[in-house]
Motif scaffolding. Structure first.
Motif, PDB file in Angstrom:
ATOM      1  N   UNK A 176       1.026  -1.561  -0.129  1.00  0.00           N
ATOM      2  CA  UNK A 176      -0.242   0.113  -0.672  1.00  0.00           C
ATOM      3  C   UNK A 176       0.963   1.273  -0.076  1.00  0.00           C
ATOM      4  N   UNK A 177       2.324   1.365   0.062  1.00  0.00           N
ATOM      5  CA  UNK A 177       2.768   2.076   0.969  1.00  0.00           C
ATOM      6  C   UNK A 177       3.441   2.369  -0.615  1.00  0.00           C
ATOM      7  N   UNK A 178       3.778   1.750  -1.062  1.00  0.00           N
ATOM      8  CA  UNK A 178       4.645   1.721  -2.776  1.00  0.00           C
ATOM      9  C   UNK A 178       3.991   2.410  -3.778  1.00  0.00           C
ATOM     10  N   UNK A 179       2.235   2.122  -2.932  1.00  0.00           N
ATOM     11  CA  UNK A 179       0.989   2.290  -4.060  1.00  0.00           C
ATOM     12  C   UNK A 179       0.614   4.364  -4.379  1.00  0.00           C
ATOM     13  N   UNK A 180       1.456   4.293  -2.573  1.00  0.00           N
ATOM     14  CA  UNK A 180       1.127   5.596  -2.179  1.00  0.00           C
ATOM     15  C   UNK A 180       1.919   6.634  -3.021  1.00  0.00           C
ATOM     16  N   UNK A 181       3.087   6.136  -2.837  1.00  0.00           N
ATOM     17  CA  UNK A 181       4.032   6.733  -3.956  1.00  0.00           C
ATOM     18  C   UNK A 181       4.012   7.229  -5.074  1.00  0.00           C
ATOM     19  N   UNK A 218      -5.587   4.811   9.296  1.00  0.00           N
ATOM     20  CA  UNK A 218      -4.762   5.077   8.459  1.00  0.00           C
ATOM     21  C   UNK A 218      -3.797   4.400   8.258  1.00  0.00           C
ATOM     22  N   UNK A 219      -2.953   4.170   6.190  1.00  0.00           N
ATOM     23  CA  UNK A 219      -1.811   4.168   5.936  1.00  0.00           C
ATOM     24  C   UNK A 219      -0.972   5.095   5.086  1.00  0.00           C
ATOM     25  N   UNK A 220       0.494   4.893   6.362  1.00  0.00           N
ATOM     26  CA  UNK A 220       1.264   5.443   5.071  1.00  0.00           C
ATOM     27  C   UNK A 220       1.748   5.479   4.424  1.00  0.00           C
ATOM     28  N   UNK A 221       3.104   5.768   3.693  1.00  0.00           N
ATOM     29  CA  UNK A 221       3.532   5.935   2.179  1.00  0.00           C
ATOM     30  C   UNK A 221       5.065   5.139   2.941  1.00  0.00           C
ATOM     31  N   UNK A 289      -7.537  13.224  -2.203  1.00  0.00           N
ATOM     32  CA  UNK A 289      -7.192  12.714  -4.287  1.00  0.00           C
ATOM     33  C   UNK A 289      -8.689  11.496  -3.795  1.00  0.00           C
ATOM     34  N   UNK A 290      -9.479  11.130  -4.273  1.00  0.00           N
ATOM     35  CA  UNK A 290     -10.556  10.059  -4.266  1.00  0.00           C
ATOM     36  C   UNK A 290      -9.761   9.576  -5.408  1.00  0.00           C
ATOM     37  N   UNK A 291      -9.824   8.289  -4.848  1.00  0.00           N
ATOM     38  CA  UNK A 291      -9.478   7.274  -5.704  1.00  0.00           C
ATOM     39  C   UNK A 291      -9.729   5.888  -4.972  1.00  0.00           C
ATOM     40  N   UNK A 292      -9.903   4.804  -5.466  1.00  0.00           N
ATOM     41  CA  UNK A 292     -10.558   3.840  -4.883  1.00  0.00           C
ATOM     42  C   UNK A 292      -9.730   3.194  -3.792  1.00  0.00           C
ATOM     43  N   UNK A 293      -9.784   2.559  -2.882  1.00  0.00           N
ATOM     44  CA  UNK A 293      -8.867   2.200  -1.290  1.00  0.00           C
ATOM     45  C   UNK A 293      -8.142   1.239  -1.848  1.00  0.00           C
ATOM     46  N   UNK A 294      -6.774   1.297  -1.758  1.00  0.00           N
ATOM     47  CA  UNK A 294      -5.641   0.762  -2.701  1.00  0.00           C
ATOM     48  C   UNK A 294      -6.077  -0.813  -2.458  1.00  0.00           C
ATOM     49  N   UNK A 295      -6.568  -1.714  -1.416  1.00  0.00           N
ATOM     50  CA  UNK A 295      -6.315  -3.362  -0.761  1.00  0.00           C
ATOM     51  C   UNK A 295      -7.515  -3.881  -1.479  1.00  0.00           C
ATOM     52  N   UNK A 296      -8.906  -2.739  -2.301  1.00  0.00           N
ATOM     53  CA  UNK A 296     -10.075  -3.961  -2.569  1.00  0.00           C
ATOM     54  C   UNK A 296      -9.693  -5.033  -3.600  1.00  0.00           C
ATOM     55  N   UNK A 297      -8.449  -4.687  -5.113  1.00  0.00           N
ATOM     56  CA  UNK A 297      -8.322  -5.405  -5.628  1.00  0.00           C
ATOM     57  C   UNK A 297      -7.700  -6.669  -5.227  1.00  0.00           C
ATOM     58  N   UNK A 298      -6.475  -6.393  -4.544  1.00  0.00           N
ATOM     59  CA  UNK A 298      -5.178  -7.088  -3.986  1.00  0.00           C
ATOM     60  C   UNK A 298      -6.431  -8.153  -3.130  1.00  0.00           C
TER      61      UNK A 298
END
Lengths: 599, 599
Positions: A176-181, A218-221, A289-298
């Motif tokens: 998730x951090x990599x995705x945020x970066x 809250x997950x951070x970069x 930034x409105x984006x899909x929750x990064x856990x949804x697809x994995x």
């Protein structure tokens, strides 16, 4: 307060005291959950409606309840039509109805912790066109009058072992951090309860049938995280499991924590986070930034450990279903089995299993005409016996530590009519058409939905629900973003391209109001398909659920050769997978129920 | 200016002179037309691209051209890759590409008469995230450098008789007026050329292959209208036909007329009207309501006169196709028939017909590998002979006063390979699956699309275009809002529920790059279907196009019994409908080509 009429009256008085002319009551919680804890069941408390999707609007002189096609019958049996008007979604919606019914210049209240930002915008625009106003409330007015409202659950979190999760929580946070970066963002808000359970490899017991705990994250970069959850829910095992990378806070501290993102870029999912979260961040000066929750697809794409767990859970669950169906066959003709007795018996059989934790939803145990109520839930009031000459529909599932199951079978009690067999065979043909579909990578579930309907369409029939929903791994039995249903239908989830590792249900049906219901549901796994000479990467389904499909309801003459081959082959697999768990009369019954159909 | 490289260079200099860092070039005109007059073919002039859908963006150091899957091959053969980068839609778009490539702080120009308001908003947002700006131009910079740009057509309007239109223009205006009253609006802007032609029962000759005239219209709630069209195009017959209810103005007066709607409510279609129209109305102080052009649905749902006309046109066109296919069979083996000769011959045969007015689009006459280019257009440079052992694909249509046709046939020259027959048979199975589909009222075309693909999917194959588009009545050969294609694909039109009276194409295909292309296209009419015991209002298709489907390419062993029955029955109808128009060797050929296949 004894009656629903009294509750409605009390709410109207409360609204008046708060200078409001109306209020919108959704069926969700602060996490946009589908199933909600008892403390949040405001719609059910106010109206009596017990379905899993719906909403209501209360105005001074009128009140309306909004449900989709699955609940058309149920809402009429549970909600008093003299106080509530029944509205069909998607033909109308709360916002559309407000646009037509809100009083000129009226103030309509809403709880910003229970609605998406999109809904708020739509409702605001709709009301503006009536000269009316949408007003956020500080405290939900239903909570003011619901004096015996249950407290939120205090159940402890449990660790979901890496052996079942297939990936450590630290690895997930790093990803998730990599995705945020990559997205130039500092942090992501996780507010969906199953996203949090998945990301931290924990499970909870705060919501019926879904093993999640009330929390925000809250997950951070940098791959660290803040988890907001009642401290009384965290034992030492969970604390150790979470490790140094996760800072723990009380759940009540979440709103305040959003205030500390001044100048930071924060990802928030507009479909899964409530309006209040956006407002708090924007007020704090964060860039949202409105984006899909990064856990949804994995989360949707199951890994090898999750797939292995799911298969194991399905085999155990299938054996339970076989024992149950054998019991129905043996007991129902005696005339003493009713819906509640049947579903109780099924639950008892499941509980014999050490890995069983909960049902994955309230079983739908529908005898005769009750089977035609798509999301029926039996009660003492509606309970029916399984009578001769009728059909019995059982849709149920289990939460096991290694997987979530969901299966529907329809069985005849005594001799079925020719019409029942015709309908059942058409539903089966639709089921097989999905099970055997081959399609290029990139295909969406909506493109497969009609395969399931065509045999019914040819007879002028249809069913008013989607064909399939995603399913979690010891998580939500309804999990997005993939699904198999027409675009624009009211089913949960989006219309995501299907990818290997996704799990979906395959559940066409047919419902004859007042007479009987038919549904055949298996879970399927999206897999790669090797085809000689293929020019595209092709996908297909591997069926995960193994339990007999009732041969007595099949008109074999209607089946194409390939369909008959599929059915016989499926039944051979059922015996191979669940036979070893059975013995004696159960095994004998299974062998007979799975004998090949000759033509 | 001789070369496309010079034109690109000149445009960059012109942009620099206008203080712009870039410019967006769509393929459309001020009416958002799909086919545009030669005066408006700026994209083709600048890049060489001759397809019917695409756009380009020019920046100081790079330039990109955007096309969808239909034009993947064509764009590479027509547009110089050393100056232009090829971009695939929908994987990317002009706005997304600008977001990634626009220079920081850059000023990107656009012509507000050539873009929708939605595109302008999206592009503005995308550029804002780069710190760049979207700037409307007063005059299109391409027009500044395109010194020999053709003038707009001066062709006269012609009256479309009520016998063909089925409803008088006055009735249509009254209905639009009633619709406006219902929507509390004072007037509607009609800017789509086919909407204007349909509403006023006139036809024009200003755009190739679509019988429309350059015009704008304002229809008022009282049923009167203002028509903005060059006065030189209106003869006394048309003036009399239009009557007192229609006030005539020069086309150039349109923008000014929009300035007179202060305080009025005006309906404008955000998909069909350009941004400049919205801006002019808003500047004038009008209340703009974004609603679909009220002619779209009544135009799509053909009335009895239009259906009768369409059937008549189809029968005549089918006879032409049969004579053409007979000619190909007889002439191609001699080795002297090429793509251009073939399409010229077909056009000549069509022109023998008194009701013929124009082709409905540039014929796709593709021999061998050229057949694999989905929207191929033959030229002296690409022209190929119809060679032994190859396939020939002809996709063509006619504009007749009573209907618009569109048909594709694929024929073998000499002996086809087994693979060709396998692929052709799968395409035929997909075609039949659509032709025989039965579905409940409310079903959208997207729900039927996969029926056409399944036989190809089963072999790991697919085609990169939609299955069907709407068709006009002596109007656009691509007419919305209905279509049969996956949601989100790049085909024109929306995804409207299908209704009786709508006409669509049914045209699955298969394309093997560098070898051959296959497509089987008939037009179909949505009709009501009576089914015994049906619980829903059911719809289906009646095939309108009658011409032989090549038996030499069909592997009858692959067909289900029902498919073979459909094919033989279809061919019997072909003989019955078009046989009476043929004689001698043509008729003999037709009978042989339509002989039932025995198995």
């Amino acid at each position: 307060m004894s009656s629903y009429a009294d509750r409605l009256k009390a709410l109207r008085e409360q609204l008046k005291a708060n200078s409001l002319d109306g209020f919108v009551v959704p069926l969700t919680d602060e996490h946009m959950s589908e199933y909600v804890g008892s403390y949040a069941q405001r719609l059910a408390w106010l109206t009596g409606f017990e379905g899993s999707a719906g909403s209501a609007v209360v105005l001074p002189e009128e009140a309306a309840i909004f449900v989709d096609g699955r609940y058309t019958l149920q809402v009429r049996s549970q909600v008093d039509g003299s106080h509530w008007s029944y509205q069909s979604v998607p033909e109308t919606s709360t916002t559309q109805w407000l646009e037509e019914h809100a009083p000129d210049g009226g103030r309509i209240g809403y709880d910003p912790w229970l609605h998406t930002r999109d809904w708020v915008k739509k409702a605001k625009d709709a009301l503006a066109s009536r000269g009316a106003e949408l007003v956020p409330v500080e405290r939900n007015p239903i909570d003011e009058i619901w004096t015996d409202r249950p407290e939120a659950s205090k159940a402890k979190l449990v660790v979901q072992p890496d052996d079942f999760a297939g990936k450590s929580a630290a690895e997930k946070r790093t990803e998730i951090g990599d995705w945020l970066t990559k997205h130039h963002a500092d942090a992501a808000v996780l507010s969906a309860l199953d996203s949090i359970a998945w990301a931290f490899n924990v499970r909870g017991q705060d919501v019926s049938h879904t093993p999640v705990a009330l929390a925000y994250a809250l997950v951070h970069a940098d791959g660290t995280a803040d988890l907001f959850v009642a401290s009384e829910k965290i034992g030492p095992d969970v604390q150790q499991h979470l490790g140094n990378g996760v800072r723990l806070h009380e759940r009540s501290a979440f709103e305040g924590a959003l205030g500390e993102f001044k100048g930071k870029t924060v990802v928030v999912d507009p479909e899964r986070a409530v309006a209040a979260i956006f407002e708090a961040l924007e007020k704090a000066g964060a860039k949202v930034v409105a984006l899909r929750d990064p856990t949804i697809l994995p989360k949707a794409i199951k890994n090898d450990a999750e797939i292995a767990g799911q298969k194991s859970a399905q085999e155990r669950d299938g054996a339970v279903i076989a024992r149950f169906l054998h019991w129905v066959d043996a007991e129902a003709p005696k005339g003493e089995v009713d819906e509640l007795k049947a579903s109780d018996h099924l639950e008892a059989l499941r509980r014999e299993n050490g890995e069983f934790r909960d049902l994955s939803f309230d079983s739908i145990s529908g005898a005769g005409p009750n089977g035609a109520i798509v999301h029926y839930r039996s009660s003492e009031k509606t309970n029916r016996k399984l009578e001769q000459g009728s059909l019995y529909l059982i849709d149920s599932g289990g939460q096991y530590v290694d997987g979530t199951t969901d299966i529907t079978r329809t069985v005849p009690i005594g001799q079925p009519t020719d019409e029942m067999c015709d309908r059942f065979t058409r539903v089966l043909q639709g089921h097989i058409a999905v099970a055997t579909a081959v399609f290029p990578k990139g295909t969406r579930g909506s493109q497969l939905d009609s395969f399931a309907r065509r045999p019914l369409w040819e007879a002028g029939l249809d069913y008013a629900h989607g064909t399939g929903h995603g399913v979690g791994s010891f998580l939500s039995v309804h999990e997005g973003p993939q699904r198999i249903s027409p675009v624009g239908s009211a089913q949960s989830g989006g219309d995501e391209p299907l990818l290997p590792g996704m799990i979906l249900s395959n559940e066409p049906g047919y419902y004859k109001t007042g007479e009987y219901g038919i549904r055949i549901e298996n879970l399927v796994l999206v897999v790669e398909r090797e085809i000689e000479g293929a020019e595209k990467d092709m996908l297909g389904f591997e069926t995960l659920t193994f339990a007999p499909i009732d041969r007595r309801l099949i008109d074999a003459e209607m089946l194409e050769t390939e369909e008959l081959v599929w059915l016989n082959c499926y039944h051979a697999h059922v015996v191979a997978r669940i036979g070893p768990q059975l013995s004696g009369a159960d095994l004998e019954w299974l062998r007979a129920a799975c004998a090949p159909i000759e033509r």
